[in-house]
Design an enzyme around this catalytic site. Structure first.
Site, PDB file in Angstrom:
ATOM      1  N   GLY A  36       0.835  -1.207   0.000  1.00 57.00           N
ATOM      2  CA  GLY A  36       0.000   0.000   0.000  1.00 57.00           C
ATOM      3  C   GLY A  36       0.863   1.247   0.000  1.00 57.00           C
ATOM      4  N   SER A  75      -3.241  -7.680   3.083  1.00 60.99           N
ATOM      5  CA  SER A  75      -2.558  -8.810   2.421  1.00 60.99           C
ATOM      6  C   SER A  75      -2.114  -8.364   1.035  1.00 60.99           C
ATOM      7  CB  SER A  75      -3.497 -10.014   2.238  1.00 60.99           C
ATOM      8  OG  SER A  75      -2.825 -11.033   1.496  1.00 60.99           O
ATOM      9  N   GLY A 102      -8.257 -11.904  17.536  1.00 65.82           N
ATOM     10  CA  GLY A 102      -8.057 -11.768  18.980  1.00 65.82           C
ATOM     11  C   GLY A 102      -8.359 -10.355  19.446  1.00 65.82           C
ATOM     12  N   TYR A 145      -1.048 -17.669  -1.269  1.00 66.29           N
ATOM     13  CA  TYR A 145      -2.214 -16.793  -1.110  1.00 66.29           C
ATOM     14  C   TYR A 145      -3.463 -17.637  -0.872  1.00 66.29           C
ATOM     15  CZ  TYR A 145      -5.338 -12.836  -2.221  1.00 66.29           C
ATOM     16  OH  TYR A 145      -6.289 -11.844  -2.190  1.00 66.29           O
ATOM     17  N   TYR A 159     -13.481 -18.854  15.300  1.00 69.62           N
ATOM     18  CA  TYR A 159     -13.720 -17.816  16.314  1.00 69.62           C
ATOM     19  C   TYR A 159     -15.217 -17.529  16.444  1.00 69.62           C
ATOM     20  CZ  TYR A 159      -9.170 -16.306  17.976  1.00 69.62           C
ATOM     21  OH  TYR A 159      -7.968 -16.242  18.623  1.00 69.62           O
TER      22      TYR A 159
END
Ligand code: UDP
Length: 313
Positions: A36, A75, A102, A145, A159
């Site tokens: 980026g 990513s 988390g 990827y 999760y």
């Protein structure tokens, strides 16, 4: 709402920042700037509802205060980038996804994962529905990827199930628009850049492989709509109009008025032959369908590339 966006200085991340700020939210933008650039978000630096944190989300993340959403878009995403950065790609989608999950859990925030049509690999089902498990080569060049995004989906679902985290996940199909880096190696950016510089347009293979191209504002609209719906399974977001790479090259030549010739180069290993989203789920769930015609979207994108070229001169 207070929103953390990882990968916020990237192509899609930065458009999402624009939209979330325009909608009145507070945005914490996080990026390690490996693919980026601050150019994509520097317009917001004086906005009191915006802050930027330079950080690699593969390392532990510390955020002061409350968060309503953690939106994980960090990513490398172009084949050229993730071939150059294989370990970083594996880490951001595994460790980075774990860390962001988390964080969301500890803040009581909702969680949004950017996954990819690459989880379908070189698909044997066409068009691809979310129920399709994919055809991925784990040890091929794209495996870094594809497999790490598959892991990201798996841990996000874990999760959700284990910790009752309120999660969303999208599978993004090929997307284009302003801020797609000229040198990121993807087909739309390569062809526009080549056409504007009068260089040959490089088709890999015979050009009969297909993709479908969604304009970035359509994708952002789908993302925003999904934040408003409680749904935890993956949702395809892509344009349902299939076209060959050769057709795309010819269209970009026409729209740029370029006299560039078309040349043929070897097809990269494991390059998917056909890719097309089945967007029934997004239509039903979100009342979403892409609105921007490819000619309009490409014209906007070409205009942005021209501006960039003019600035560079
Ligand atoms: N491609 C091409 N010429 C280029 C760049 C890409 O023909 O200069 C092809 C590539 O082989 C693939 C398609 O265009 O079949 C889309 O490639 P991209 O890298 O944009 O994304 P992918 O869909 O493969 O992840």
């Amino acid at each position: 709402m207070k929103i953390l966006i990882t990968g916020a200085a990237g192509f899609i991340g930065s458009h999402l920042v624009d939209r979330m700020l325009a909608d009145g939210h507070e945005v914490t933008a996080m990026d390690n700037l490996v693919t980026g650039t601050m150019n994509n978000i520097s317009q917001h630096l004086s906005n009191t509802k915006f802050q930027f944190i330079h950080h690699n989300v593969s390392n532990h993340i510390h955020i002061v205060g409350h968060l309503d959403w953690v939106i994980h878009f960090a990513s490398p995403a172009s084949p050229v980038d993730y071939l150059n950065l294989p370990i970083e790609t594996l880490k951001v989608n595994s460790l980075g996804t774990h860390n962001t999950l988390g964080l969301a859990l500890s803040k009581g925030a909702k969680y949004f994962l950017a996954s990819t049509s690459e989880v379908y690999g070189d698909p044997e089902q066409h068009p691809q529905q979310e129920s399709y498990w994919g055809n991925v080569n784990p040890v091929g060049p794209r495996g870094v990827y594809d497999e790490s995004k598959r892991f990201a989906e798996a841990i996000t679902m874990a999760y959700h199930k284990k910790h009752d985290l309120d999660t969303r996940m999208i599978r993004i199909f090929n997307c284009y628009g302003p801020r797609l880096r000229a040198n990121d190696g993807r087909v739309v950016s390569n062809f526009i850049d080549q056409a504007l510089r009068g260089k040959p347009l490089t088709i890999y293979g015979g050009g009969e492989q297909t993709r479908s191209f969604q304009y970035v504002s359509d994708l952002v609209e789908g993302i925003v709509r999904l934040t408003g719906v409680k749904f935890h399974e993956p949702v395809n977001l892509g344009n349902p109009q299939e076209r060959t790479v050769l057709e795309l090259a010819e269209l970009i030549k026409e729209l740029t008025g370029s006299k560039s010739e078309i040349v043929y180069k070897p097809l990269p290993t494991d390059d998917p032959k056909r890719r097309l989203p089945d967007i029934t789920r997004a239509k039903q769930l979100l009342d979403w369908t892409p609105r921007v015609e490819i000619r309009d979207g490409l014209s906007q994108t070409i205009a942005w590339y021209k501006e960039q070229l003019a600035v560079a001169k």
